[in-house]
Write an enzyme that holds these catalytic residues in place. Structure first.
Site, PDB file in Angstrom:
ATOM      1  N   LYS A 228       0.843  -1.203   0.000  1.00  0.00           N
ATOM      2  CA  LYS A 228       0.000   0.000   0.000  1.00  0.00           C
ATOM      3  C   LYS A 228       0.875   1.249   0.000  1.00  0.00           C
ATOM      4  CE  LYS A 228      -3.082   2.588   3.099  1.00  0.00           C
ATOM      5  NZ  LYS A 228      -3.669   2.603   4.453  1.00  0.00           N
ATOM      6  N   ASP A 233      -2.613  10.421   3.833  1.00  0.00           N
ATOM      7  CA  ASP A 233      -4.038  10.109   3.930  1.00  0.00           C
ATOM      8  C   ASP A 233      -4.736  11.157   4.776  1.00  0.00           C
ATOM      9  OD1 ASP A 233      -6.531   8.975   3.964  1.00  0.00           O
ATOM     10  OD2 ASP A 233      -6.014   7.435   5.444  1.00  0.00           O
ATOM     11  N   LYS A 240      -9.940  13.247   8.428  1.00  0.00           N
ATOM     12  CA  LYS A 240      -9.437  12.866   9.742  1.00  0.00           C
ATOM     13  C   LYS A 240      -9.298  14.109  10.623  1.00  0.00           C
ATOM     14  CE  LYS A 240      -6.351   9.115   8.137  1.00  0.00           C
ATOM     15  NZ  LYS A 240      -6.842   7.988   8.941  1.00  0.00           N
ATOM     16  N   ASP A 251       1.537   6.335   5.966  1.00  0.00           N
ATOM     17  CA  ASP A 251       0.507   5.475   5.393  1.00  0.00           C
ATOM     18  C   ASP A 251       0.994   4.749   4.144  1.00  0.00           C
ATOM     19  OD1 ASP A 251      -2.013   4.505   6.074  1.00  0.00           O
ATOM     20  OD2 ASP A 251      -3.021   5.710   4.555  1.00  0.00           O
ATOM     21  N   ASP A 310     -12.135   7.276   4.178  1.00  0.00           N
ATOM     22  CA  ASP A 310     -10.890   7.041   4.924  1.00  0.00           C
ATOM     23  C   ASP A 310     -10.490   5.567   4.911  1.00  0.00           C
ATOM     24  OD1 ASP A 310      -8.688   7.789   6.388  1.00  0.00           O
ATOM     25  OD2 ASP A 310      -9.708   7.727   8.316  1.00  0.00           O
ATOM     26  N   ARG A 314      -7.583  -0.199   1.149  1.00  0.00           N
ATOM     27  CA  ARG A 314      -8.061  -1.475   0.617  1.00  0.00           C
ATOM     28  C   ARG A 314      -8.558  -1.331  -0.825  1.00  0.00           C
ATOM     29  NH1 ARG A 314     -12.167  -1.943   5.454  1.00  0.00           N
ATOM     30  NH2 ARG A 314     -10.410  -0.745   6.296  1.00  0.00           N
TER      31      ARG A 314
END
Length: 460
Positions: A228, A233, A240, A251, A310, A314
């Site tokens: 990833k 992010d 966030k 991240d 958020d 995935r």
């Protein structure tokens, strides 16, 4: 930074590793001067103690370091490293006391005390150098240290200097170093070549989203690594809070760990056909950002309802795993800083992993302690599959309720890996506070355990 063994043992200072439980007995075998000096300084072999002994000219003649007790050693990955920072600059050669079965791991811990992230500030790690102990493969341990330092540097670099462009450059540098093939699909070409979710997640950022692919090897088992690469992010439109956004430069820790593992595999000339896939994006906020309630279509045609922007990691991994599945692989491994639920479950030190193979899990469990790289198996609990199936799409990227968040994320990814022999690591990639051999900041997790287990898992 200096993460390598001392080149010359000629002028090395003799060093004795002293177990706390056997310290009194060991001191009884030493000259009275040594016994008196140890008593004066309260040296009893406790973890982290270091004691220098001088000769008649006032020069350091030898050094003692505490190796602790069984109980204290169980609470540290790298026991010897606890004392290294207390040793003055110079080369040291272990003369006694270090168990042979611990020598490689403890040597690595010593080397890693030399790490410092010095891109923006002139600083260095410890300057006490170790002569390679007898029976330790110096080249192998140095390769492990180089892999770890690469991973730490990538994670520690702020997003302003480690966006998708820079992550691609890091992959290209690795490819050049080992004469590997590399290709990149970026921007709107992602749509043309059917990587829609990578494009969607990254399209709002100033730097174009991309899929980075590195390959090396034409013979041996086929190993595919997927990392990833969310370089920052914000949470997207599900923004966030500031406290949660502060560490989001890490991240892309899955990509950093995958590149560290690839470095270790390539430098060791492991006989595999290696394929590395990194979806590199920034999850930014703009007028064209994807929204809660959107339904996305992945590379393999599955539809995904977005219930939280958020939960973007995935999504980009899904396209990469779908690509990986289009070629037969003997083993597919994904690594990602994916869920806060994993941190709640096992904290920052352990690297939780998922696999349907008991044999692969056993290989990892056996390898990890010897590498100072703790891992913990989590379940692909199939009855939870219903939790990731919403009413209007095939899959839900963020099931409501909060239960089993790491497991449902892993199950989501498994849908895209298909029938491949698949293993997923939900790592943290960060050391919250300095520990022996572990600087505060970016951290490799699971890399050495995987590498050590690969010969067993792939029958090398």
């Amino acid at each position: 930074m200096t993460c390598a063994f001392a080149a010359d043992a000629t002028s090395a200072i003799p060093l004795h590793v002293v177990d706390q439980d056997g310290c009194a007995s060991w001191l009884e075998t030493q000259p009275q001067l040594v016994q008196n000096w140890a008593a004066t300084n309260g040296f009893n072999g406790a973890l982290g103690q270091a004691l220098l002994l001088s000769n008649a000219d006032g020069e350091v003649a030898q050094a003692l370091v505490g190796y602790g007790s069984d109980k204290s050693r169980a609470r540290a990955r790298f026991t010897l490293a606890a004392a290294v920072a207390k040793l003055p600059a110079g080369s040291y050669q272990i003369q006694s006391g270090l168990p042979a079965e611990d020598a490689a791991r403890e040597s690595l811990g010593w080397l890693l005390t030399g790490y410092a992230f010095d891109r923006y500030k002139n600083q260095s790690g410890t300057s006490a150098r170790l002569v390679v102990p007898e029976g330790v493969d110096a080249a192998a341990v140095e390769r492990q240290a180089q892999s770890e330092c690469l991973t730490r540097d990538l994670i520690n670099t702020p997003a302003a200097d480690m966006g998708p462009d820079a992550l691609e450059e890091a992959a290209r540098k690795l490819a050049d170093q080992f004469q590997a093939d590399i290709s990149v699909v970026a921007g709107d070409d992602l749509l043309a070549q059917n990587f829609p979710m990578i494009h969607t997640v990254g399209r709002a950022a100033a730097q174009a989203p991309r899929l980075i692919e590195l390959r090396k090897g034409n013979s041996g088992p086929k190993l595919t690594l997927v990392g990833k690469g969310v370089c920052f992010d914000t949470g997207g439109l599900n923004l966030k809070p500031g406290g949660s956004m502060g560490l989001m430069k890490k991240d892309m820790g899955g990509a950093a760990n995958v590149l560290g593992l690839a470095h270790l595999i390539l430098a060791s000339e492991l006989p595999v056909q290696l394929r590395v896939l990194i979806p590199a994006v920034e999850n930014a906020v703009a007028g064209n950002a994807f929204r809660p309630g959107d339904v996305l279509t992945a590379r393999d045609g599955k539809t995904v309802e977005i219930n939280n922007t958020d939960a973007e990691g995935r999504l980009v991994l899904a396209d990469a795993l779908a690509l990986a599945r289009e070629e037969d692989s003997d083993l597919v491994i994904s690594m990602a800083t994916l869920t806060g639920a994993a941190r709640v479950a096992v904290g920052p030190d352990l690297a939780p992993f998922y696999t349907d193979s008991d044999a692969d899990a056993a290989a990892l469990a056996q390898a990890a302690p010897l590498q100072g790289d703790p891992v913990w198996r989590m379940p692909f609990h199939t009855p939870y599959e219903a939790m990731i199936e919403p009413q209007i799409a095939d899959l839900d990227n963020a099931p409501a309720g909060g239960f089993a968040g790491s497991i449902t994320a892993a199950l989501f990814l498994r849908r895209f890996a298909g029938d491949a022999r698949y293993m997923h690591f939900d790592i943290y990639g960060w050391c919250p506070s300095a520990k022996p051999g572990l600087a505060k900041g970016g951290l490799g997790q699971g890399v050495r355990a995987i590498f050590a287990a690969l010969p067993d898992m792939l029958k090398l």
